[in-house]
Write a protein that holds these residues in place. Structure first.
Motif, PDB file in Angstrom:
ATOM      1  N   GLY A 344       0.782  -1.227   0.000  1.00  0.00           N
ATOM      2  CA  GLY A 344       0.000   0.000   0.000  1.00  0.00           C
ATOM      3  C   GLY A 344       0.813   1.275   0.000  1.00  0.00           C
ATOM      4  O   GLY A 344       0.327   2.316  -0.431  1.00  0.00           O
ATOM      5  N   SER A 345       2.054   1.217   0.488  1.00  0.00           N
ATOM      6  CA  SER A 345       2.877   2.435   0.533  1.00  0.00           C
ATOM      7  C   SER A 345       4.322   2.041   0.811  1.00  0.00           C
ATOM      8  O   SER A 345       4.616   0.904   1.202  1.00  0.00           O
ATOM      9  N   VAL A 346       5.217   3.022   0.665  1.00  0.00           N
ATOM     10  CA  VAL A 346       6.631   2.817   0.978  1.00  0.00           C
ATOM     11  C   VAL A 346       6.798   2.471   2.454  1.00  0.00           C
ATOM     12  O   VAL A 346       7.502   1.523   2.816  1.00  0.00           O
ATOM     13  N   SER A 347       6.133   3.252   3.323  1.00  0.00           N
ATOM     14  CA  SER A 347       6.279   3.030   4.764  1.00  0.00           C
ATOM     15  C   SER A 347       5.721   1.670   5.183  1.00  0.00           C
ATOM     16  O   SER A 347       6.226   1.029   6.098  1.00  0.00           O
ATOM     17  N   ALA A 348       4.673   1.208   4.489  1.00  0.00           N
ATOM     18  CA  ALA A 348       4.090  -0.087   4.825  1.00  0.00           C
ATOM     19  C   ALA A 348       5.064  -1.222   4.489  1.00  0.00           C
ATOM     20  O   ALA A 348       5.184  -2.195   5.244  1.00  0.00           O
ATOM     21  N   ILE A 349       5.769  -1.114   3.365  1.00  0.00           N
ATOM     22  CA  ILE A 349       6.772  -2.122   3.023  1.00  0.00           C
ATOM     23  C   ILE A 349       7.851  -2.160   4.103  1.00  0.00           C
ATOM     24  O   ILE A 349       8.227  -3.232   4.605  1.00  0.00           O
ATOM     25  N   SER A 350       8.346  -0.985   4.470  1.00  0.00           N
ATOM     26  CA  SER A 350       9.406  -0.919   5.488  1.00  0.00           C
ATOM     27  C   SER A 350       8.924  -1.482   6.814  1.00  0.00           C
ATOM     28  O   SER A 350       9.656  -2.223   7.495  1.00  0.00           O
ATOM     29  N   GLN A 374      12.305   5.500  -5.327  1.00  0.00           N
ATOM     30  CA  GLN A 374      12.802   5.485  -3.951  1.00  0.00           C
ATOM     31  C   GLN A 374      14.271   5.070  -3.867  1.00  0.00           C
ATOM     32  O   GLN A 374      14.853   5.028  -2.788  1.00  0.00           O
ATOM     33  N   ARG A 375      14.857   4.802  -5.011  1.00  0.00           N
ATOM     34  CA  ARG A 375      16.212   4.252  -5.051  1.00  0.00           C
ATOM     35  C   ARG A 375      17.224   5.165  -4.369  1.00  0.00           C
ATOM     36  O   ARG A 375      18.150   4.702  -3.696  1.00  0.00           O
ATOM     37  N   SER A 380      15.969   7.140   4.538  1.00  0.00           N
ATOM     38  CA  SER A 380      14.591   7.590   4.758  1.00  0.00           C
ATOM     39  C   SER A 380      13.580   6.542   4.296  1.00  0.00           C
ATOM     40  O   SER A 380      12.412   6.581   4.684  1.00  0.00           O
ATOM     41  N   VAL A 381      14.020   5.614   3.474  1.00  0.00           N
ATOM     42  CA  VAL A 381      13.153   4.531   3.010  1.00  0.00           C
ATOM     43  C   VAL A 381      13.271   3.322   3.920  1.00  0.00           C
ATOM     44  O   VAL A 381      12.283   2.760   4.378  1.00  0.00           O
ATOM     45  N   ILE A 382      14.494   2.904   4.220  1.00  0.00           N
ATOM     46  CA  ILE A 382      14.695   1.675   4.980  1.00  0.00           C
ATOM     47  C   ILE A 382      15.947   1.789   5.841  1.00  0.00           C
ATOM     48  O   ILE A 382      16.991   2.225   5.375  1.00  0.00           O
ATOM     49  N   ASP A 383      15.804   1.432   7.099  1.00  0.00           N
ATOM     50  CA  ASP A 383      16.944   1.356   8.010  1.00  0.00           C
ATOM     51  C   ASP A 383      17.415  -0.095   8.028  1.00  0.00           C
ATOM     52  O   ASP A 383      16.811  -0.948   8.674  1.00  0.00           O
ATOM     53  N   ARG A 384      18.491  -0.365   7.316  1.00  0.00           N
ATOM     54  CA  ARG A 384      18.944  -1.745   7.136  1.00  0.00           C
ATOM     55  C   ARG A 384      19.309  -2.406   8.461  1.00  0.00           C
ATOM     56  O   ARG A 384      19.261  -3.631   8.577  1.00  0.00           O
ATOM     57  N   ARG A 385      19.636  -1.649   9.449  1.00  0.00           N
ATOM     58  CA  ARG A 385      20.035  -2.220  10.742  1.00  0.00           C
ATOM     59  C   ARG A 385      18.859  -2.852  11.471  1.00  0.00           C
ATOM     60  O   ARG A 385      19.044  -3.642  12.391  1.00  0.00           O
TER      61      ARG A 385
END
Length: 487
Positions: A344-350, A374-375, A380-385
């Motif tokens: 549904g959204s970028v934040s939902a994927i994260s 978003q590349r 701001s998209v994903i905190d890999r940690r």
């Protein structure tokens, strides 16, 4: 045979250079087959298909094309091949030749030994024959027996589900006027000892005897011979079939036996590379042969369903269709391994990647697949940690809808044909919604054209990916998904 050794055997089998090889067969006017061709490579080739599609007829075609068949010919051979033409390509000791046979008239015959094993039918013939033999013991005493070694005894015990203490085989080559159909020179008689009880062929079940016949026949096969094996899975459990095929592979490797096997069992094909499997299906016109099937095609023929082992989370419908088209374009099998879910959204994927726990044994792969715009967004998209899963991006640095909008400004003619709409309507719609928010663009355009949004997007992405200029971007995306799936 231990698992590690079995893998070494199968790897070695497809690296081996064989002295006797069947390279290909062309056939025409074969009753039940029609006309067609197929090729062979590697130590074991599988002809796979449902019952009644013509697998046995193909084996008979191969046998008839390279071996003179003794009279009287079976009715099935006369009926199916009376007006046929067979062209077989073979290689013996490095010399390649082609032989043509018209009808059932005997002609050229290759020099290599040929063995045709159909253990299911032969088993019942042997049981009937020895059960009716009044002087059996006298005949057996005339011929010495051979005792199987420990490895063969263990294999027989496993395949048959018995616990043999010993197995002896009498190879009888002189019966006078007596004979058993299917045995040209030697008739075997098996005698086993199990839990202190000795018994022979007459007391064996069909499955038990079929296993003995298979192993005996392969054991006797000459070096550098050719083996046709018809549905060896008959009466044998799926797990035991795998062990039996390991034995066949080991014999083929050690003795240089070129093997062609018909089956409709997963246990038989489980260790054979897809490139050495031929799928046969039937239509009103004859048969169709798929030379290099994928896993989905093979599983469909064998009646095995695919199960999801990965989930791709995407932003919206356009992203879902884009991901599906990319996977299907490069690897149809991998496409069927993924359930593609709209988050549904970028934040939902994260959020999903942050909260989804890791599975035991890593049997399920979770991948967040963000739109290309978003590349460059970075942290701001994903905190890999914060995640144990994987993420990647759809092609280019634009959202999927923008990719399509930009592409079809100049390529709308081919899309109009694909969508079955008038070019002027499509051009007008593209112009009309040029300034729409990209999330609304595909819905507005599909409404204007009076077609479903999903149908439109499917065709748009297919046209886009078929353009060779776009393939590098699509391949980079696919490679990232594949790498994360197999890691």
């Amino acid at each position: 045979m231990r698992f590690a050794k079995a893998l070494d055997v199968w790897r070695g089998l497809y690296r081996k250079q064989f002295q006797s090889k069947i390279l290909g067969l062309e056939f025409s006017n074969v009753l039940g087959l029609g006309s067609g061709r197929l090729s062979f490579s590697g130590g074991i080739t599988i002809i796979c298909g449902a019952n009644g599609v013509g697998k046995t007829t193909l084996l008979n075609a191969l046998l008839l094309s390279i071996k003179n068949i003794s009279e009287p010919l079976p009715y099935s051979i006369k009926n199916r091949f009376g007006g046929s033409s067979l062209v077989v390509s073979v290689s013996e000791n490095g010399n390649a030749n082609s032989y043509t046979k018209h009808g059932i008239v005997n002609g050229a015959e290759i020099s290599s030994e040929i063995n045709y094993i159909e253990s299911a039918n032969k088993s019942s013939r042997l049981i009937d024959f020895f059960s009716s033999l009044s002087d059996k013991q006298e005949i057996l005493e005339t011929f010495g027996s051979v005792e199987y070694d420990a490895e063969e005894l263990n294999l027989l015990s496993y395949v048959t589900g018995k616990n043999y203490e010993s197995c002896n085989v009498y190879e009888i080559d002189d019966f006078g006027e007596n004979e058993v159909s299917g045995f040209e020179d030697v008739i075997p008689y098996f005698q086993v000892l199990e839990n202190g009880v000795s018994y022979g062929i007459e007391m064996m079940g069909l499955g038990e005897l079929a296993a003995h016949l298979l192993i005996w026949s392969i054991r006797r096969a000459a070096n550098n011979s050719i083996l046709f094996l018809e549905e060896p899975e008959s009466f044998i459990s799926p797990k035991a079939q795998i062990h039996l095929m390991n034995y066949v592979a080991n014999a083929s490797l050690k003795k240089g036996i070129w093997s062609i096997i018909t089956t409709h069992s997963m246990g038989i094909v489980s260790n054979v590379p897809l490139s050495h499997i031929k799928i046969v299906s039937k239509s009103a016109a004859g048969i169709s042969i798929i030379e290099n099937p994928n896993h989905f095609q093979l599983n469909m023929i064998l009646g095995i369903s695919f199960s999801y082992t990965g989930i791709l989370f995407v932003e919206d419908l356009a992203s879902k269709i884009f991901a599906k088209i990319i996977l299907a374009h490069f690897d149809g099998d991998l496409a069927r391994r993924f359930d593609i879910v709209i988050a549904g959204s970028v934040s939902a994927i994260s959020s999903i990647l942050y909260s989804m726990p890791k599975t035991s044994n890593n049997w399920l792969k979770i991948i967040g697949l963000y739109d290309g715009d978003q590349r460059d967004a970075g942290a701001s998209v994903i905190d890999r940690r914060r995640i144990d899963w994987y993420y990647d991006f759809l092609p280019t640095s634009s959202a999927p809808e923008i990719i399509l909008r930009n592409y079809f400004r100049r390529n709308y003619s081919i899309l109009a044909s694909r969508l079955a709409v008038r070019e002027q309507d499509l051009e007008l719609g593209l112009n009309q919604f040029e300034a729409s928010n990209h999330h609304d663009w595909s819905r507005d355009l599909s409404d204007f054209l009076a077609i479903s949004e999903e149908h439109m997007l499917n065709n748009m992405f297919r046209v886009w990916i078929e353009d060779t200029e776009n393939e590098p971007d699509a391949l980079a995306c696919f490679t990232g998904i594949q790498r994360n799936f197999t890691s």
